[in-house]
Design a protein around this motif. Sequence first.
Motif, PDB file in Angstrom:
ATOM      1  N   GLY A   1      43.048  25.006 -18.553  1.00  0.00           N
ATOM      2  CA  GLY A   1      41.955  24.760 -17.613  1.00  0.00           C
ATOM      3  C   GLY A   1      42.152  25.533 -16.323  1.00  0.00           C
ATOM      4  N   ASP A   2      41.057  25.802 -15.665  1.00  0.00           N
ATOM      5  CA  ASP A   2      41.076  26.499 -14.384  1.00  0.00           C
ATOM      6  C   ASP A   2      40.185  25.695 -13.451  1.00  0.00           C
ATOM      7  OD1 ASP A   2      41.142  28.290 -12.330  1.00  0.00           O
ATOM      8  OD2 ASP A   2      40.503  30.028 -13.487  1.00  0.00           O
ATOM      9  N   PRO A   3      40.674  25.012 -12.449  1.00  0.00           N
ATOM     10  CA  PRO A   3      41.962  25.153 -11.770  1.00  0.00           C
ATOM     11  C   PRO A   3      43.022  24.103 -12.119  1.00  0.00           C
ATOM     12  CG  PRO A   3      40.484  23.974 -10.311  1.00  0.00           C
ATOM     13  CD  PRO A   3      39.761  24.162 -11.630  1.00  0.00           C
ATOM     14  N   GLU A   4      42.957  23.464 -13.275  1.00  0.00           N
ATOM     15  CA  GLU A   4      44.011  22.497 -13.610  1.00  0.00           C
ATOM     16  C   GLU A   4      45.384  23.168 -13.726  1.00  0.00           C
ATOM     17  OE1 GLU A   4      41.065  22.656 -15.016  1.00  0.00           O
ATOM     18  OE2 GLU A   4      40.349  20.719 -15.742  1.00  0.00           O
ATOM     19  N   THR A   5      45.396  24.350 -14.337  1.00  0.00           N
ATOM     20  CA  THR A   5      46.658  25.057 -14.579  1.00  0.00           C
ATOM     21  C   THR A   5      47.450  25.281 -13.288  1.00  0.00           C
ATOM     22  OG1 THR A   5      45.634  26.097 -16.462  1.00  0.00           O
ATOM     23  CG2 THR A   5      47.585  27.174 -15.602  1.00  0.00           C
ATOM     24  N   GLN A   6      46.710  25.562 -12.210  1.00  0.00           N
ATOM     25  CA  GLN A   6      47.368  25.823 -10.927  1.00  0.00           C
ATOM     26  C   GLN A   6      48.141  24.587 -10.465  1.00  0.00           C
ATOM     27  OE1 GLN A   6      44.506  26.981 -12.080  1.00  0.00           O
ATOM     28  NE2 GLN A   6      43.429  28.328 -10.656  1.00  0.00           N
ATOM     29  N   SER A   7      47.668  23.380 -10.813  1.00  0.00           N
ATOM     30  CA  SER A   7      48.389  22.151 -10.435  1.00  0.00           C
ATOM     31  C   SER A   7      49.423  21.744 -11.474  1.00  0.00           C
ATOM     32  CB  SER A   7      47.398  20.982 -10.260  1.00  0.00           C
ATOM     33  OG  SER A   7      46.609  21.168  -9.109  1.00  0.00           O
ATOM     34  N   ILE A   8      49.165  22.061 -12.735  1.00  0.00           N
ATOM     35  CA  ILE A   8      50.055  21.591 -13.811  1.00  0.00           C
ATOM     36  C   ILE A   8      51.347  22.415 -13.889  1.00  0.00           C
ATOM     37  CG2 ILE A   8      50.294  21.424 -16.329  1.00  0.00           C
ATOM     38  CD1 ILE A   8      47.244  20.820 -16.426  1.00  0.00           C
ATOM     39  N   LEU A   9      51.205  23.736 -13.873  1.00  0.00           N
ATOM     40  CA  LEU A   9      52.377  24.571 -14.185  1.00  0.00           C
ATOM     41  C   LEU A   9      53.524  24.453 -13.185  1.00  0.00           C
ATOM     42  CD1 LEU A   9      50.911  27.791 -15.844  1.00  0.00           C
ATOM     43  CD2 LEU A   9      51.770  25.681 -16.895  1.00  0.00           C
ATOM     44  N   PRO A  10      53.251  24.233 -11.882  1.00  0.00           N
ATOM     45  CA  PRO A  10      54.404  24.048 -10.989  1.00  0.00           C
ATOM     46  C   PRO A  10      55.218  22.801 -11.324  1.00  0.00           C
ATOM     47  CG  PRO A  10      52.424  24.578  -9.730  1.00  0.00           C
ATOM     48  CD  PRO A  10      51.980  24.316 -11.138  1.00  0.00           C
TER      49      PRO A  10
END
Length: 428
Positions: free
Chosen positions: A291-300
Amino acid sequence: MPARILVLGAGGREHALAWRLAKDPERPEVIVAPGNAGMAQAFRRLAVDAEDARAVVELARREAVSLVVVGPEAPLAAGVADALAEAGFAVSGAAREPARLESSKWFAKQLMLEAGVPTAAAEAHDDVSLALAALDRLGPRWVVKADGLAAGKGVRVTSDRAEAQAFVRDCLEGGRFGGSGRRVVLERFLEGEEASVIGICDGERHVLLPAARDYKRAFDGDAGPNTGGMGSFAPTPAVTRDVEQQVSERVMTPILKSLAARGTPYRGALYAGVMLGERGPQVVEFNARFGDPETQSILPLVGGSLGELLARAARGALEPSAIRREPGAAVTLALVDQGYPDDVRGGGVLRGLDAVEREGVLVFHAATEREAGEWVVRGGRAVYLTALGATLESARQRVEAARATLSGSGWRSRGDIAAPHAGIARTA
Ligand code: AMP
Ligand code: GLY
């Protein structure tokens, strides 16, 4: 383990993927194509048409990559993952046929029915008068969806009958969304709290990443039109261990089984958008990607080797222990063109990004260019800020504080991402 990884795509999700893969313990070289100006600061950026399967295979060969991670849906629908797999590459991204989970909402609905996955009752129509008559059976609140890909904008949820009718007509008669809107899916409105649950799948098995919450509406308080996503946070407390187990057992496992039984196994990231209501998780949509922007929060929040996880899943040999979940939380704000989503003009200026990055806030670029020493807005969703914290609230405060130091013009963000209550719109 992967020595050189190619990330295909050009948005904030791909920037986050590239950033996270580069931190893997194997320290792979990460290259991006076509990437964007912000990504080019940290990664070798190569030109390619991401939807041109032959060109992508050629690039992967030339660079002798050990893994290709496909970010967006369009290359998947164009068969890029099929071509890469056929050429012998490990590719994280679904083949064209299983990617229809995203590229046809009606296909997804039928598969869910077949697999017994909980979801809203729905009908598909290509005839305007039948579609309009069906509105009576299903609403109000009407949920009208263009069947095909529409960049997150092909869904109308409304209590206004005239608006629902107009959207049906726009799709079926007005040519809105082109071929993607030649069929509409009408479905029952689901109440509840939304969550985005992403599983990494190897055709048979899956492992879930921390679940996220996405904010799709343009303005504070969930007002305004649907967008590609205005912000996100992870992990979402709405997805308890119990809910995770339900999503695994009732959604992911049966879908993977059905696709495998059809001879079209699903390998790669599978995104289930779920509504958490009284009857447990019901699927609102599938996306055949991160997902975008989920990935930005998940991957860290993902430790270990993401590259190893994705490469093994691509080969049909999932190794869940390749990653682990880190404690804490992450909040992401999308900084968007002032007129996004309906009236994107571009040309805005974002000042102060370098300083927030020095403070440890992550900056993921999507649609920016570097001009005369400044970051200029060149599309709808320009940049994402992601902050980490021990708690959701501390991550939220950190990202808000970082945003408050930015200046410039022609951009805005929502002010209530991850806030317990709707906040106040903030404008540059
Ligand atoms: P989709 O592209 O299918 O995810 O739809 C976009 C957004 O519309 C979702 O994230 C939901 O907020 C909303 N939505 C879609 N389908 C439904 C439904 N059946 N009931 C309630 N809201 C929905
Ligand atoms: N944030 C929703 C999506 O990636 O489609």
